[in-house]
Design a protein around this motif. Structure first.
Motif, PDB file in Angstrom:
ATOM      1  N   UNK A  63      39.598 -14.194  52.462  1.00 48.97           N
ATOM      2  CA  UNK A  63      38.310 -13.825  53.045  1.00 48.97           C
ATOM      3  C   UNK A  63      37.959 -14.802  54.155  1.00 48.97           C
ATOM      4  N   UNK A  64      37.845 -14.351  55.398  1.00 51.50           N
ATOM      5  CA  UNK A  64      37.463 -15.263  56.482  1.00 51.50           C
ATOM      6  C   UNK A  64      36.071 -15.835  56.233  1.00 51.50           C
ATOM      7  N   UNK A  65      35.901 -17.111  56.511  1.00 46.82           N
ATOM      8  CA  UNK A  65      34.613 -17.766  56.295  1.00 46.82           C
ATOM      9  C   UNK A  65      33.469 -17.084  57.034  1.00 46.82           C
ATOM     10  N   UNK A  66      33.669 -16.576  58.266  1.00 44.40           N
ATOM     11  CA  UNK A  66      32.550 -15.906  58.945  1.00 44.40           C
ATOM     12  C   UNK A  66      32.015 -14.692  58.201  1.00 44.40           C
ATOM     13  N   UNK A  67      32.780 -14.169  57.222  1.00 48.43           N
ATOM     14  CA  UNK A  67      32.290 -13.030  56.448  1.00 48.43           C
ATOM     15  C   UNK A  67      31.228 -13.429  55.442  1.00 48.43           C
ATOM     16  N   UNK A  68      30.996 -14.728  55.269  1.00 50.47           N
ATOM     17  CA  UNK A  68      29.957 -15.180  54.359  1.00 50.47           C
ATOM     18  C   UNK A  68      30.475 -15.483  52.972  1.00 50.47           C
ATOM     19  N   UNK A  69      29.556 -15.644  52.031  1.00 50.82           N
ATOM     20  CA  UNK A  69      29.944 -16.026  50.680  1.00 50.82           C
ATOM     21  C   UNK A  69      30.608 -14.849  49.971  1.00 50.82           C
ATOM     22  N   UNK A  70      31.323 -15.172  48.913  1.00 47.36           N
ATOM     23  CA  UNK A  70      32.001 -14.156  48.122  1.00 47.36           C
ATOM     24  C   UNK A  70      30.982 -13.128  47.615  1.00 47.36           C
ATOM     25  N   UNK A  95      40.053 -17.986  49.164  1.00 44.84           N
ATOM     26  CA  UNK A  95      41.070 -17.308  48.370  1.00 44.84           C
ATOM     27  C   UNK A  95      40.574 -17.238  46.932  1.00 44.84           C
ATOM     28  N   UNK A  96      40.871 -16.165  46.184  1.00 36.90           N
ATOM     29  CA  UNK A  96      40.390 -16.071  44.806  1.00 36.90           C
ATOM     30  C   UNK A  96      40.881 -17.236  43.946  1.00 36.90           C
TER      31      UNK A  96
END
Length: 617
Positions: A34-41, A281-282
Motif C-alpha cells: 500500500x503506497x503511503x500517499x493512500x493513507x492509513x490501512x 505491507x501486511x
C-alpha cells in the motif's frame, strides 16, 4: 490451506516453546503493498472510527471540564469529523520507561486507577505508541488482551530475574541456570534460522524480553503481533490502537535524526511514511518475498509467523543487543586470566553464542534484524530510492538511536488526524537520568529539515510545534519538571524560514508533555538496570499516580489521590483534548481554558515561563 513447519519444543519442562511458521494461501483480494500517499490501512481506519464512537463516556468528563455544555459535547461526540482523536506516546528508556509508562497507564485506567479525576482517560485514547522501553509496555499489554498493570506485574512480568542472565541475584552463583537459559534461547533462534530467515543478536534479545514480559517460561515465540486483532478487547474496539516504532538504516551507516527512516508496526501493517520507503505491507505476511507488488511464489503460499510479538518489541530496542555483546566481551577480557566461576560462565556463553557474537561485534551489533524485502524490492522497481540498490532487506535499529526518543512521528501523519498527544517522557537526557526535552528538539529538527526540502502536504513531511531549542532553557523555565503544552494554536506551527507555511486548514496535534519527575520516589534509574524488585515497581506505581494527579494529597480513608490542584489540572487536560474539536466546530476557547493555556502553553518566550499562545479571532 496451509503448510506448517512445526519445530521441536526446546524445554524439558513447562509446556511447549515451539516456533511455528506456516505457508498460508495468499488472498487474491489483499493489497500486499500500500503506497503511503493512500493513507492509513483501511482496517485501522475502521478500528479508529469504531473506537472513537464508543469512548464518549471516558472523555465526556473532560469535555464538561473544558467548558463544553452538554449539547455542545453531544454534538462533538456524534460527529466523526468533530470527535477528538487522542493518543498516548511512551518514550524509550528501558525498564525505567516501561515502569514510568506503566504507572501512568495504571493511573489513567478505569480498572485500576486511584486518581478518580483521571480514571478512564486511558480508555479514551485512540492510539498507544511505544518506542524501546515504552514499547515493552505497549506490547506486553496489547499481546495479553490489554492487560491491566496489576495483571502484568503479578502474572507476566518477571522483573526480579536478570534480563541478560535469566536468574535472580549474582549470575556467578547460578552458572547452570544462566547456561540453561541461554541454551534454550539459542535453540529457538536456530529454529527460526532453519526456516531461512537471517538471525542476529536481537533475536536472542527479543526472546529474553519475551520471557521477562510476555511468557515467563517460553518467551512466547508463537505469539504474533498481528494476532492482537484477535484479542477480545481489540475486537470490541476497547483498546487503544497499538503502534511499535523502530528505525531503518543501511549496514555500516550511522543513524542520525535528519536522515533516518522511521518504521512502524501495527497489527495490520508494517512500513514507513518516509520518502525512502513510503510503502506498507501486511504485518501478517512479513517474510513473504514479493515481485511486482505480488507474492513472488503465490502458489506456495504466503509466509506467516515472522511477526513474533517479542521480536517486534525487540526491534524497537535493539540498542541493547550491541550493549549486550559489548558487556560480555568486556567481562571476558577482564577475567580471562582468572580461573573462577565467571570464566566458566563466560566460556559457556561464548560457546553458545560464538557465531552471533562474532557477527554482532563486527560493527552492526545494533541492527535489530533483517526484515525480508517485500517493500524495499518493490520500491526499487517503482521509484528512485536513496537506499542501496543492492540491499534486498530492511535493516531495523533501535527506535531511539535517531534521538527522537518519544514516538511522535506516526501520530503527526495527517491521515491519522490526531488532535491530542499525551507525551510521557522517561528519557535519560541528563547525567542524573532525567528528561530535558531533547526528544522534542530532535523531532522538531527533523521536521524542519524535511520542510526545507519539500512542501508540507508531501507524504512524510509534517510540521511540529515550536519547542525550546536549548536544553538549558528547558531547565530555566522549569519545563523538565512539570507539564507543558505545545502547539496550543495554529500560530505555533509556522514556516520553516523558506516561506513554506502550514496550510490554513491544517490542525496538528496539541502535545501535553509529561516528564518523569520524582514526586515520592526516585524514578531516575539507569537505562541499563535490567532487574527490579517488587518494592521498586511499587515505588514507580505510587510516583506515577502522583505525577498524573499533580498532587501528593491522599484521602487516607479511601486511598485515593484528589485535591483542588488535581481538579484544576483535569480542567486543563480537558481543554487540551478538545481544543482542536472546538476549533473545527467554531466554539470559542472560553475563559477557563484561556486561564489553563496561560498557565501551561509555551509560546516561544525566552524569559517568561509560560505565555498565552491562543488566538481569539
Amino acid at each position: 490451506m496451509e503448510r506448517a513447519v512445526q519445530y521441536t519444543p526446546i524445554l524439558e519442562h513447562g509446556g511447549s516453546a515451539s516456533l511455528t511458521s506456516a505457508r498460508k494461501h495468499c488472498p487474491s483480494a489483499t493489497d500486499y503493498v500500500r503506497p503511503a500517499p493512500d493513507g492509513i490501512d483501511p482496517s485501522e481506519q475502521r478500528y479508529i472510527s469504531a473506537h472513537s464512537a464508543v469512548i464518549g463516556d471516558s472523555l465526556r468528563p473532560f469535555a464538561i471540564a473544558a467548558g463544553l455544555r452538554g449539547g455542545q459535547a453531544d454534538s462533538i461526540f456524534r460527529s466523526e469529523s468533530l470527535r477528538p482523536i487522542t493518543a498516548i506516546a511512551l518514550s524509550g528508556g528501558s525498564y525505567r520507561a516501561m515502569l514510568n509508562g506503566a504507572s501512568t497507564f495504571r493511573a489513567l485506567d478505569n480498572r485500576s486507577s486511584n486518581v478518580p479525576e483521571f480514571s478512564g482517560l486511558l480508555q479514551g485514547m485512540d492510539y498507544m505508541v511505544g518506542l524501546s522501553g515504552g514499547n515493552w509496555l505497549v506490547g506486553s499489554s496489547a499481546l495479553d488482551n490489554f492487560a491491566t498493570m496489576e495483571d502484568l506485574r503479578n502474572n507476566h512480568w518477571e522483573l526480579e530475574k536478570g534480563l541478560v542472565t535469566g536468574v535472580k541475584g549474582n549470575p556467578e552463583d547460578h552458572v547452570n541456570g544462566v547456561l540453561k537459559y541461554l541454551a534454550q534461547i539459542k535453540r529457538q533462534v536456530e529454529q527460526k534460522s532453519r526456516v531461512g530467515f537471517e538471525t542476529t543478536l536481537t533475536d536472542y534479545w527479543s526472546l529474553a524480553l519475551g520471557r521477562q514480559l510476555v511468557n515467563r517460561t517460553t518467551g512466547a515465540p508463537n505469539v504474533l503481533w498481528s494476532q492482537i486483532e484477535d484479542k477480545s478487547f481489540f475486537s470490541c474496539h476497547e483498546m487503544p490502537f497499538p503502534i511499535s516504532i523502530s528505525t531503518c538504516r543501511l549496514l555500516g551507516e550511522k543513524v542520525v535524526e535528519r536522515t533516518s527512516d522511521i518504521l512502524e508496526t501495527t497489527p495490520y501493517s508494517f512500513g514507513s511514511w518516509d520518502r525512502a520507503v513510503s510503502y506498507f505491507f501486511p504485518t501478517k505476511y512479513l517474510g513473504t518475498s514479493m515481485q511486482g507488488g505480488s507474492p513472488k511464489d503465490a502458489k506456495d503460499g504466503c509466509m506467516t509467523g515472522f511477526d513474533v510479538g517479542a521480536f517486534v518489541m525487540g526491534t524497537s530496542s535493539s540498542l541493547f543487543s550491541g550493549i549486550l555483546a559489548r558487556i560480555w566481551q568486556r567481562k571476558a577480557q577482564e577475567r580471562k586470566e582468572h580461573d573462577g566461576v565467571f570464566s566458566h560462565l563466560t566460556k559457556g556463553l561464548q560457546e553458545l553464542l560464538a557465531d552471533v557474537l562474532a557477527k554482532a561485534l563486527g560493527g552492526n551489533e545494533d541492527i535489530a534484524h533483517v526484515i525480508p524485502e517485500p517493500i524495499l524490492r518493490l520500491h526499487h522497481q517503482l521509484i528512485h530510492s536513496n537506499l542501496s540498490q543492492n540491499q534486498s532487506s530492511l535493516f531495523l535499529a533501535d527506535g531511539g538511536l535517531d534521538n527522537q526518543n518519544i514516538p511522535f512521528w506516526p501520530l503527526l501523519q495527517p491521515s491519522r488526524h490526531v488532535d491530542f498527544i499525551l507525551a510521557v517522557d522517561s528519557s535519560a537526557d541528563t547525567h542524573q537520568h532525567w528528561p530535558n526535552g531533547s526528544s522534542l528538539v530532535a523531532t522538531r529538527s527533523r521536521t524542519q529539515s524535511l520542510l526545507s526540502k519539500y512542501f508540507s502536504g508531501n507524504i512524510g513531511v509534517v510540521p511540529f510545534p515550536y519547542v525550546p531549542s536549548d536544553g538549558s532553557l528547558w531547565a530555566q523555565q522549569g519545563m523538565n519538571y512539570q507539564p507543558v503544552f505545545f502547539g496550543c494554536s495554529k500560530g505555533n506551527y509556522t514556516s520553516n524560514g523558506n516561506n513554506k507555511t502550514v496550510p490554513k486548514d491544517f490542525f496538528d496535534p496539541l502535545i501535553v508533555y509529561l516528564p518523569n519527575v520524582p514526586w515520592t520516589y526516585f524514578t531516575n534509574t539507569s537505562t541499563f538496570e535490567l532487574d527490579y524488585t517488587p518494592e521498586e515497581v511499587s515505588g514507580f506505581f505510587a510516583n506515577g499516580a502522583r505525577q498524573v494527579a499533580q498532587t501528593t494529597n491522599t484521602n487516607w480513608e479511601t486511598g485515593l489521590l484528589n485535591s483542588t490542584e488535581t481538579v484544576s489540572w483535569k480542567v486543563c487536560v480537558g481543554c487540551a483534548i478538545f481544543q482542536r474539536s472546538k476549533e473545527r466546530a467554531g466554539i470559542v476557547l472560553g475563559g477557563v481554558c484561556e486561564d489553563c493555556f496561560d498557565r501551561y502553553c509555551w509560546g516561544g518566550g525566552q524569559t517568561s515561563i509560560f505565555l498565552l499562545t491562543t488566538t481569539k479571532d
